[in-house]
Design a protein around this motif. Structure first.
Motif, short mmCIF file in Angstrom:
data_model
loop_
_atom_site.label_atom_id
_atom_site.label_comp_id
_atom_site.label_asym_id
_atom_site.label_seq_id
_atom_site.Cartn_x
_atom_site.Cartn_y
_atom_site.Cartn_z
N SER A 229 -42.43 11.12 -55.91
CA SER A 229 -41.25 11.60 -55.19
C SER A 229 -41.64 12.17 -53.82
N GLY A 230 -40.95 11.67 -52.79
CA GLY A 230 -41.21 12.18 -51.44
C GLY A 230 -42.41 11.54 -50.77
N GLN A 231 -43.17 10.72 -51.49
CA GLN A 231 -44.36 10.08 -50.91
C GLN A 231 -44.01 8.67 -50.40
N THR A 232 -44.83 8.18 -49.49
CA THR A 232 -44.65 6.81 -49.00
C THR A 232 -45.44 5.85 -49.87
N ASN B 10 -35.94 5.50 -57.74
CA ASN B 10 -35.28 6.36 -56.77
C ASN B 10 -33.88 6.77 -57.23
N ASP B 11 -33.18 5.84 -57.87
CA ASP B 11 -31.86 6.19 -58.39
C ASP B 11 -31.99 7.37 -59.37
N ARG B 12 -33.01 7.27 -60.22
CA ARG B 12 -33.21 8.34 -61.20
C ARG B 12 -33.60 9.64 -60.50
N LEU B 13 -34.48 9.50 -59.46
CA LEU B 13 -34.91 10.70 -58.74
C LEU B 13 -33.73 11.38 -58.06
N ALA C 105 -31.58 13.21 -60.34
CA ALA C 105 -32.19 14.47 -60.74
C ALA C 105 -32.30 15.43 -59.56
N GLY C 106 -31.73 15.05 -58.42
CA GLY C 106 -31.74 15.93 -57.26
C GLY C 106 -33.11 16.03 -56.58
N ARG C 107 -33.95 15.00 -56.78
CA ARG C 107 -35.28 15.05 -56.16
C ARG C 107 -35.37 14.05 -55.00
N LEU C 108 -36.41 14.22 -54.19
CA LEU C 108 -36.59 13.30 -53.07
C LEU C 108 -36.96 11.91 -53.58
N PRO C 109 -36.42 10.87 -52.96
CA PRO C 109 -36.81 9.52 -53.40
C PRO C 109 -38.22 9.17 -52.89
#
Ligand code: ATP
Ligand code: MG
Lengths: 252, 539
Positions: free
Chosen positions: B169-172, B189-192, B195-199
């Motif tokens: 999450s949040g990484q390239t 990403n949809d799941r992230l 869950a309110g997290r960065l894709p």
């Protein structure tokens, strides 16, 4: 001007009732004219009166719509062999229209080689002869862009001469020239007559017209209004239209 | 990966394609779904030898044709600098299948995106090119698995291992475009997001080697690929990267041979694969190419140098592969442009003429071929045309011909505008003068108009040519082995980007400079257009 109704086969050019339309605009209106061998005709008239249209009909660059055009007794119509016609009726333009990518010599040899099938060395010899007649033999290897207007117009005349025409049509040949070059062209046109070449010349230069014309043809709105010798035309024009035309020319 | 199933060792794949990416990215399909374990079947089916009268229908005209994209070592790649020397697990398997059916193997290489269209267009009998068995593909094709595999997430050595993809999450993360990894990550990403997290930040590159490079240079935190490919890369990378996660994605477990839908053919192919599996031939091939779960062995290989390797650069520069590639680029560009000029001259004359039906059709032609992307036109001619006209699937219709055809048509639409402008720029008084001299229309064009129009058209035409020379690189998508295709194949094999890119650059620049020089030389011949030059010339 009405001449006898049938064309004269003994004239170099005989024209009866020649008309020409651009769409429904009448550009030539029943023109009649006979031109003798070796005669110098000058066509005068206001701008848009159909002078260019008229001489372009003579070598059928513009085909006419009705009337009869006869050159050396042969009727010119849509069955005429245009290559032969253009060979016997040459043309010189106001802007010279030399081929800029060819040297002076090549300008003069291109059409004889392509159209007449003359060999290269014969064509060159002929070209050099006519180039010296118009006094620019030494410019033979230059390109048109390197020549003055007067020189270019002389090349254009030499180019027309190389096809050995019996008639040469000039459309305002001096319009872009200075007075000195104009007198050069006058001399050349006199020479042409001596060679038996008939010339029909459109011009706006009254002095030039007076110098070279055997007869003046005055046109207005596509019609020929007067055919008279120059002394008479410039001193005592027969029509009112010619009088106002001359008055305007003098004022300018 | 589990190397417990002998027939299907372990691997998988998805792929890429250079310039194609723009078009296909959004549509990158799921490559497949893992069905039953093939090795179970292998135990049940009798050992059968193929008989001439029971050949699969895709063995055609006495040969087995293979479509493959040789940029995925160790599955399918070019070994050495000869671009015809195909190698890898897939190639060995294809050869073995050909031998099994007693026919010669005829491989055809092409861009990854061209593989399935070519299969549909019957340009080849089967596709073996490190393609995963995926549900989406099975709707249109039949597939027989031959090697097990798994997905891996890979980062630079020293990066701590993670437990799930969500940890990225949040990484390239870099992946190859045209592959289904991208779709898989979108699901993560949809799941992230839910869950309110960065894709995960997704970057897609047309070739696998570029994907790896992003991690090496530190632009991307990790890349997602198949384990098999990584084993091979490890050798080249000298232990610079490490697997940080092996996510369990159902659709990424097996490599498969793809054929057109045909139950009987599938059965025959399955039998053949099972036979080879049982005889241990498949696992021998896998071992030969270093495809094994033993990561340690590959990590200890040679050290890659990070400096510019002049020896590689010069050997690439003077290699026959690059010379041939450059020659092909030059030949296809010249041929296409000449053809374009020849067809665009009469087109320009017509377009400058009076209004007519033909003129309107030509206007439409110009609009279409200038409007559509060149790449799309290449793909259309290569992949779609055979579906309308079967004649274009035959062997004579090579990538070279297809490129020639499509670049000629495309270029003519541009060249026609140059020609029109040049023809119009010639003074109409020239035509009048030629006419008054009794010259025919043909003579007038040949001796008066064209020579003058040529001078005007020349500089923009050379510009067009230079642009076309570079456009030829698009033809790698339909497998033409031009300069850029050769470069990419070499990079995929050796991983030495800089050296091979530099060599390609030298070739392109040399060709372009040569034509610019030529333009100057030719322009000098038009002295007639310039008073000063003409006079200087005479002096
Ligand atoms: N190709 C053409 N199409 C339509 N109309 C034309 C065409 N050529 C000439 N005209 C028209 O025919 C008329 C006569 O034109 P023309 O050029 O013969 O006149 P001109 O006497 O030579 O004029 P100028 O002294 O200005 O050269 C003009 O009204 C002109 O607009
Ligand atoms: Mg005029």
């Amino acid at each position: 001007m009405q001449l006898s109704t049938s064309p004269d086969p003994t004239a170099r050019i005989s024209i009866r009732g020649l008309s020409k339309f651009y769409k429904d605009y009448l550009a030539l209106d029943r023109v009649d004219l006979d031109v003798r061998k070796g005669e110098r005709i000058v066509v005068l008239g206001p701008s848009g009166s159909g002078k260019s249209t008229f001489i372009r009909c003579l070598n059928r660059i513009e085909p006419h719509d009705s009337g009869v055009l006869m050159i050396d007794g042969r009727v010119i119509d849509d069955r005429t062999d245009l290559t032969a016609l253009r060979g016997s009726v040459g043309m010189v333009f106001q802007n010279y229209n030399l081929f800029p990518h060819l040297s002076v010599l090549d300008n003069c040899t291109l059409a004889p080689r392509l159209v007449r099938g003359v060999g290269t060395s014969d064509a060159k010899a002929t070209a050099r002869r006519y180039l010296s007649q118009v006094n620019i033999a030494e410019q033979a290897d230059k390109f048109p862009i390197q020549l003055s207007g007067g020189q270019q117009q002389r090349v254009a005349i030499a180019r027309a001469l190389c096809m050995n025409p019996e008639i040469i049509l000039f459309d305002e040949p001096t319009a872009a020239l200075d007075p000195e070059s104009i007198s050069g062209i006058v001399g050349i046109m006199r020479d042409l007559t001596e060679q038996g070449i008939t010339t029909v010349c459109v011009t706006h230069e009254m002095g030039f017209a007076r110098h070279i014309a055997d007869r003046i043809v005055f046109m207005d709105r596509g019609a020929v209004l007067e055919i008279t010798p120059p002394e008479e035309f410039f001193t005592a024009p027969r029509t009112e239209r010619a009088r106002t035309f001359l008055a305007q020319m003098i004022r300018h | 990966m589990p190397s417990t199933c002998p027939p299907a060792l372990a691997l998988s794949r998805s792929r890429r394609t250079p310039a194609l990416q723009r078009i296909t990215r959004r549509a990158a399909p799921w490559r497949r779904i893992c069905l039953a374990a093939p090795f179970v079947l292998a135990l049940i089916l009798p050992a059968a030898r193929a008989h001439a009268d029971d050949l699969p229908s895709f063995v055609h005209d006495g040969q087995l044709t293979l479509c493959t994209n040789p940029t995925l070592p160790p599955m399918t790649f070019v070994n050495g600098s000869d671009t015809n020397a195909l190698a890898g697990m897939d190639i060995d398997l294809a050869r073995r299948l050909a031998a099994y059916w007693h026919v010669p193997l005829v491989p055809q290489t092409m861009d990854f995106e061209g593989l399935f269209p070519s299969l549909s267009a019957q340009r080849c009998g089967m596709v073996i090119s490190g393609v995963l068995r995926q549900a989406g593909r099975l709707r249109n094709y039949d597939a027989v698995a031959y090697l097990d595999s798994s997905v891996v997430a890979v980062a630079r050595v020293g990066t701590p291992k993670i437990r799930t993809m969500a940890d990225l999450s949040g990484q390239t993360v870099a992946v190859q475009s045209g592959t289904s990894y991208a779709a898989q990550i979108e699901r993560e990403n949809d799941r992230l997001r839910a869950a309110g997290r960065l894709p995960i930040i997704l970057q897609q590159y047309p070739t696998e080697d570029q994907v790896v490079q992003q991690v090496l240079i530190g632009r991307a935190h990790a890349f997602v690929s198949q384990d098999v490919e990584l084993y091979y890369r490890q050798k080249q990378l000298g232990g610079k990267v490490t697997i940080i996660l092996t996510p369990d994605y159902a659709d990424f477990h097996q490599f498969a041979v793809y054929i057109r839908n045909d139950a009987h053919d599938t059965e025959l192919l399955q039998t053949a694969i099972d036979d080879l599996t049982r005889q241990g031939e498949l696992s021998a091939m896998a071992r030969k190419w270093g495809i094994s779960g033993d990561h340690q062995s590959v990590f200890t290989d040679r050290k890659a140098s990070s400096r510019f390797d002049f020896a590689t650069f010069f050997s690439a520069l003077f290699s026959t592969a690059f010379l041939k590639g450059a020659a092909l680029t030059l030949v296809i560009a010249i041929l296409s442009h000449l053809t374009a000029i020849i067809i665009s001259v009469p087109m320009a004359m017509k377009l400058n003429g009076r209004d007519s039906i033909v003129r309107r059709l030509l206007g439409l032609y110009v609009a279409i071929f200038r409007g559509a992307p060149t790449l799309l036109q290449l793909l259309f001619i290569w992949n779609a045309l055979p579906q309308f006209f079967p004649i274009f699937r035959e062997h004579w219709f090579t990538p070279f011909l297809a490129t020639w055809l499509s670049l000629s048509i495309n270029e003519s639409a541009y060249q026609v505008e140059i020609n029109r402008a040049a023809l119009r720029a010639v003074d109409p008084g020239q035509v009048l003068a030629a006419d008054a001299l009794g010259m025919t229309t043909a003579q007038t064009y040949r001796h008066v108009i064209f020579p003058q129009a040529l001078r005007i058209a020349l500089p923009p035409t050379i510009n067009e040519f230079i642009s076309l020379l570079k456009t030829t690189s698009l033809a790698s998508v339909i497998s033409l082995q031009e300069l850029l295709a050769v470069t990419q194949i070499q990079v995929a094999r050796t991983f030495q980007f800089t050296e091979y890119y530099a060599a390609a650059l030298v070739y392109y620049l040399a060709m372009v400079f040569f034509f610019l020089f030529l333009q100057k030389r030719i322009e000098r011949r038009f002295v007639w257009a310039d008073r000063d030059k003409a006079s200087a010339d005479a002096a």
